[in-house]
Scaffold this motif. Structure first.
Motif, PDB file in Angstrom:
ATOM      1  N   ARG A 906       5.262  -3.927   7.957  1.00  0.00           N
ATOM      2  CA  ARG A 906       4.322  -3.636   9.050  1.00  0.00           C
ATOM      3  C   ARG A 906       3.117  -2.856   8.535  1.00  0.00           C
ATOM      4  O   ARG A 906       1.975  -3.106   8.938  1.00  0.00           O
ATOM      5  CB  ARG A 906       5.030  -2.874  10.163  1.00  0.00           C
ATOM      6  CG  ARG A 906       4.175  -2.666  11.408  1.00  0.00           C
ATOM      7  CD  ARG A 906       5.004  -2.139  12.557  1.00  0.00           C
ATOM      8  NE  ARG A 906       6.047  -3.083  12.947  1.00  0.00           N
ATOM      9  CZ  ARG A 906       5.836  -4.156  13.686  1.00  0.00           C
ATOM     10  NH1 ARG A 906       4.615  -4.433  14.132  1.00  0.00           N
ATOM     11  NH2 ARG A 906       6.842  -4.958  14.000  1.00  0.00           N
ATOM     12  N   SER A 907       3.382  -1.913   7.637  1.00  0.00           N
ATOM     13  CA  SER A 907       2.283  -1.136   7.057  1.00  0.00           C
ATOM     14  C   SER A 907       1.361  -2.030   6.227  1.00  0.00           C
ATOM     15  O   SER A 907       0.129  -1.896   6.276  1.00  0.00           O
ATOM     16  CB  SER A 907       2.851  -0.011   6.188  1.00  0.00           C
ATOM     17  OG  SER A 907       1.821   0.668   5.509  1.00  0.00           O
ATOM     18  N   ILE A 908       1.953  -2.952   5.467  1.00  0.00           N
ATOM     19  CA  ILE A 908       1.146  -3.895   4.678  1.00  0.00           C
ATOM     20  C   ILE A 908       0.287  -4.749   5.605  1.00  0.00           C
ATOM     21  O   ILE A 908      -0.907  -4.966   5.352  1.00  0.00           O
ATOM     22  CB  ILE A 908       2.051  -4.777   3.811  1.00  0.00           C
ATOM     23  CG1 ILE A 908       2.815  -3.929   2.788  1.00  0.00           C
ATOM     24  CG2 ILE A 908       1.239  -5.848   3.090  1.00  0.00           C
ATOM     25  CD1 ILE A 908       3.880  -4.701   2.021  1.00  0.00           C
ATOM     26  N   ALA A 909       0.895  -5.244   6.695  1.00  0.00           N
ATOM     27  CA  ALA A 909       0.162  -6.081   7.641  1.00  0.00           C
ATOM     28  C   ALA A 909      -1.024  -5.333   8.223  1.00  0.00           C
ATOM     29  O   ALA A 909      -2.132  -5.882   8.342  1.00  0.00           O
ATOM     30  CB  ALA A 909       1.105  -6.560   8.749  1.00  0.00           C
ATOM     31  N   GLN A 910      -0.826  -4.083   8.585  1.00  0.00           N
ATOM     32  CA  GLN A 910      -1.917  -3.301   9.172  1.00  0.00           C
ATOM     33  C   GLN A 910      -3.027  -3.047   8.157  1.00  0.00           C
ATOM     34  O   GLN A 910      -4.213  -3.122   8.487  1.00  0.00           O
ATOM     35  CB  GLN A 910      -1.368  -1.980   9.709  1.00  0.00           C
ATOM     36  CG  GLN A 910      -0.469  -2.143  10.924  1.00  0.00           C
ATOM     37  CD  GLN A 910       0.221  -0.859  11.321  1.00  0.00           C
ATOM     38  OE1 GLN A 910       0.199   0.123  10.589  1.00  0.00           O
ATOM     39  NE2 GLN A 910       0.860  -0.869  12.489  1.00  0.00           N
TER      40      GLN A 910
END
Length: 963
Positions: A906-910
């Motif tokens: 999720r952090s990578i996606a953001q």
């Protein structure tokens, strides 16, 4: 009655998946022997194996010390009083006994259709009770009544009568019950009797579940001698939902077709499974009440989106609808967790009893229901399309609205479907033809051309004809029929000028600009007309680029100006103005042509930005053809930058998309892009195989594919050890470009390739001619890339120190360009020249640089050549391999780097402004390419030497390109 029963048909020794239930029944039998009266109900849908479980229990060790009386309630037996009781205890009845006389008094023939008298019923109940009690005095008693859902009311009442008097007796009653049957007969007397029987006392209910996948695998093993593939087992489990009887039918049908349990059987699973499910559906509905069929047909017509309206359409109350849906779901005819039919064959079987008129009436009522409920027009239109072509007055408006909604959400195929329905009603409508052609432009341009040709009539208003002509031109280009469009566009421009005069309104001026821009686009693709188009463009007024049509015209003028090979600044200015108007509606050719010119000018970031915008637009609008074309162009651009992993990913994806579409065979550019990358990856044999399928009869007509084909094929032949064949192809490319008056140094520099091949063949003097030709063009254009290539061509054609100096100049120029592979090639050629001159130290320096650059680019063939020369010069270097890291795209590298650093998905996606699903997809691809399975391994691989160094040249080359 012969019945196809349960799991035991597969194996005489194993009751698959029912061990726990069998043990429960055995436990109840043991407790009954100890005086604990028991009642068990085995329930589940048809074919789940209830009877098989019952037989296994009765034949097993749990019943060995008991008297077992087994009866079957036949379908239709509910009208025969005490038929169930007679089935159970009939063998124990003595002829002429009071019990036998009581049972005989309750036969349907004896009663002649009259309700049984209470006294007669009481005598029969007591008589049967005495029979049961007599058996109980001898040994424990197990009464097993199969298919109790067909049982008559009195037999169920007698079982209740028996249980109320049997407390403490060694009695066990086991009933099997079809779940779907009881769900639909809640008002029937037998249903109420069964409810009374099971109420208020301790009862064990065994609800049989579908077979697990491991059990399905065991069944498959018993059917087929060869081991089953996992895909076969999974699909068999999915099709049958683990129902044993349905599974048996499916496997028998597959065996009858000669299919095994491998790939062939898995491939046939959907087709044969649909047929089996259809038969299953017909059998089930044949056993159910007529209103259950009405509900099923309403479900079939309404589909997934309309399940809330099943009750009104079938004229059945909501609670009854839920009962029928439960029945269909338990039978495996509805999707898991859904409310619509699982298979098209099932849907056809459900609707089969209706004739055409009845089915049309049902669909019309469904459309009206959805319309009254305010459902979206597309849902309503789906029910109108199958109707005969004489619709009610309100129907065309729904179809038009549905087409507009489909276009707005980027679904051209759906829009075309609705517009075809309108066209059948009104084939002369200009509006419908034009909108249908627009919807077909991406999927079937040949059909679009035919539709538009019917509108281009003299009697049609000139403004309408002009709009249609512009659409006709781009459709002809996609359909490879550009010659048909040129005359139409010329004629429309003449008619516009004649009818509207010189003083045009802003709207008419935009319309004329649109037609003119399409004429330039179409004309610039044909070898026979590109020169005339360039001369025509030179006389045109340059538009400001304030409207979509002006941007499209600007981009076309940029291409034609650039191909003259001289006006670099003007071409770039036009291209930037055409590409940098994000607030205006986007036209694909504006960005395609702008990106082409910016690439020639080494404006790499601007070119990539234009292509990325086009790809986003195509993806959002489901423009599949445009998307694959843009991917192929971006692959060519990335290849020119030396970003081979990214180029390979784009090219493969474009080829994959084309391969899945019916128009894919006529789209050549993706295959040419992929072949070019494969040659540099050291896969020339595969590239040539790919190129053999790119030779349709029209190929040599088109500037942008024919000459690229010649270049790709020439490089392929050279890599395969055929320099003479390569030279012939390069020279043919130059001759054809000169014939078309395309004189640009950077567009397909055949002259540089030819000069290098001639030098390799020892014909340096002959190489001076193409080198001089390229140098003249390069000095006119003036970018570091073409100046470096020109110096390289002159260097290989010039012997001695002067040649070495020219090669050094090539290295310097190309190092300042974004062309990393060309830079690596120049380093290699210079190193080889220094090696031949005996300067081993300088040779090693340049050969090592060539090998490093080639490795970073992923150009394995060039890297192997550099390594071989380096070893010959006395250098040392590890063996060159196609490192999996080189196969990662730029986005995969970013995702992998963040993941290796400990970032969550999720952090990578953001941080990358993408979805979590996109991150998961990229990580899956990274794991596959690197042959690893988790983040810990990823961190180890990415920490290996040379990985971080990959990023520096790429970023540096981009900065150099910007300068």
């Amino acid at each position: 009655m012969v019945r196809d029963r349960g799991v035991t048909s597969f194996s005489n020794s194993t009751l698959l998946g029912r061990t726990d239930e069998l043990e429960t029944l055995n436990r109840l039998a043991r407790e009954a022997r100890w005086g604990h009266t028991g009642l068990a109900v085995v329930t589940g849908p048809t074919g789940i194996g209830k009877s098989a479980l019952l037989r296994a229990f009765l034949d097993g060790g749990g019943c060995r010390q008991a008297t077992v009386l087994h009866g079957l309630c036949e379908e239709g037996a509910s009208g025969d009083p005490l038929s169930g009781g007679r089935g159970l205890l009939g063998p124990t009845v003595q002829g002429g006994s009071p019990e036998g006389d009581a049972l005989l008094a309750l036969t349907p023939g004896a009663l002649a259709g009259e309700p049984p008298h209470a006294l007669a019923v009481q005598r029969a109940f007591h008589g049967l009770y005495r029979l049961a009690a007599h058996e109980l005095t001898r040994r424990p008693l197990v009464l097993a009544l199969d298919d109790v859902h067909h049982c008559d009311e009195l037999s169920l009442r007698w079982l209740d009568f028996l249980l109320r008097r049997a407390d403490g007796l060694p009695l066990l009653i086991v009933l099997t019950q079809q779940a779907e049957a009881t769900a639909l007969v809640r008002e029937a007397p037998a249903y109420r009797a069964l409810a009374d029987l099971t109420a208020g006392r301790r009862i064990t209910t065994l609800r049989l579940r579908p077979l697990a996948e491991t059990d399905v695998a065991e069944v498959v093993r018993q059917f087929f001698p060869a081991p089953a593939t996992p895909a076969f087992v999974t699909r068999a489990c999915s099709v049958t939902d683990g129902n044993p009887r349905l599974l048996g039918r499916l496997l028998r049908a597959l065996r009858a077709e000669g299919a095994g349990s491998g790939v062939s059987g898995a491939d046939l699973m959907a087709e044969i499974g649909g047929r089996v499910l259809a038969i299953w559906a017909r059998e089930l509905l044949g056993r159910l009440p007529s209103w259950a069929g009405d509900v099923a047909r309403a479900v079939a017509v309404l589909g997934e989106q309309g399940t809330d309206h099943v009750g009104p359409l079938a004229a059945v109350p909501a609670d009854v609808v839920e009962d029928v849906l439960t029945v269909l779901r338990e039978a495996g005819l509805l999707t898991s967790g859904g409310r619509h039919l699982a298979d098209g064959a099932v849907r056809a079987a459900v609707l089969a009893p209706l004739d055409g008129q009845a089915l049309s009436g049902l669909r019309t009522r469904a459309a009206l229901l959805l319309s009254d409920a305010g459902r979206p027009a597309e849902e309503i239109a789906d029910h109108l399309l199958p109707l005969p072509s004489n619709p009610a007055p309100w129907m065309p408006g729904i179809l038009l609205e549905a087409a507009a909604l489909a276009e707005a959400r980027g679904a051209p195929e759906a829009a075309a479907r609705y517009l075809y329905g309108l066209w059948e009603v009104d084939p002369e409508s200009v509006e419908v033809r034009v909108r249908l052609a627009r919807a077909l432009a991406e999927t079937d341009p040949s059909e679009a051309v035919g539709l538009l040709r019917g509108v281009l009539r003299p009697g049609v208003d000139i403004r309408t004809r002009a709009r249609v002509a512009a659409q006709f031109g781009t459709a002809c280009l996609a359909a490879r029929e550009s010659s048909a469009a040129l005359g139409v566009l010329e004629g429309v421009l003449t008619a516009l000028d004649a009818e509207l005069g010189p003083h045009l309104s802003p709207a008419d001026r935009e319309l004329r600009t649109l037609v003119e821009s399409v004429l330039l686009i179409v004309g610039s693709h044909d070898r026979g007309t590109i020169a005339a188009m360039r001369k025509r463009a030179a006389t045109m007024t340059v538009p400001e680029g304030d409207t979509p049509a002006q941007r499209q015209k600007l981009a076309s003028m940029a291409v034609l100006t650039a191909l003259d090979g001289q006006a670099l600044e003007s071409a770039v200015k036009y291209a930037l103005r055409a590409a940098r108007s994000p607030q205006l509606p986007l036209r694909g050719w504006s960005l395609i042509n702008s990106a082409f010119v910016l690439d020639l000018a080494d404006r790499t970031e601007d070119a990539l930005d234009a292509l990325d915008r086009l790809l986003r637009h195509a993806r959002e609008n489901s423009a599949v053809s445009t998307y694959s074309l843009a991917l192929a162009i971006r692959a060519l651009h990335r290849h020119g930058l030396g970003a081979l992993p990214d180029a390979l990913a784009d090219a493969r994806r474009a080829v994959q998309i084309c391969g899945a579409e019916r128009w894919g065979e006529r789209v050549v550019l993706p295959r040419l892009a992929l072949a070019g990358v494969m040659v540099d990856r050291g896969e020339a044999a595969g590239a040539e195989k790919l190129l053999t399928g790119t030779a349709p009869v029209w190929r040599d007509q088109y500037v942008w594919t024919y000459h690229r084909y010649l270049m790709a094929h020439g490089r392929c032949r050279h890599a395969l050890g055929d320099p003479e064949g390569a030279l012939a192809l390069f020279r043919e490319c130059g001759r054809s470009l000169e014939e078309a008056e395309v004189r640009h140094a950077a567009y397909l520099p055949w002259w540089a390739e030819a000069a290098c091949v001639l030098a390799e063949l020892g014909r340096a003097e002959e190489a001076q001619e193409p080198a001089a030709h390229g140098t003249r063009l390069a000095r006119q254009w003036g970018t570091p890339r073409v100046l470096g290539l020109a110096a390289l061509a002159r260097g290989v054609a010039t012997p001695g120190e002067e040649g070495v100096e020219l090669l050094g100049e090539a290295v310097r120029e190309l190092s300042a360009s974004p062309a990393r592979i060309e830079h690596a090639r120049a380093e290699l050629v210079l190193g080889q020249a220094l090696l031949a001159a005996g300067d081993l130290r300088a040779a090693r320096e340049h050969l090592r640089a060539a090998a490093d650059l080639a490795q970073r680019c992923g150009a394995l063939a060039l890297g192997q050549s550099a390594r071989g020369a380096l070893l010959a010069a006395g250098g040392r270097m590890r063996r060159m391999t196609a490192s999996p890291l080189d196969l990662l795209t730029s986005m995969e590298r970013k995702v992998a780097g963040l993941a290796a650093g400990g970032a969550k998905n999720r952090s990578i996606a953001q941080s990358l402004y993408v979805t979590v699903r996109t991150v998961e997809t990229h990580l899956t691809s990274v794991y596959r390419k690197l042959d690893i399975s988790d983040r810990a391994q990823l961190a180890v691989v990415l920490r290996s030497p040379g990985v971080c160094a990959e990023r520096v040249p790429r970023e540096a080359s981009r900065r150099r390109g910007q300068r």
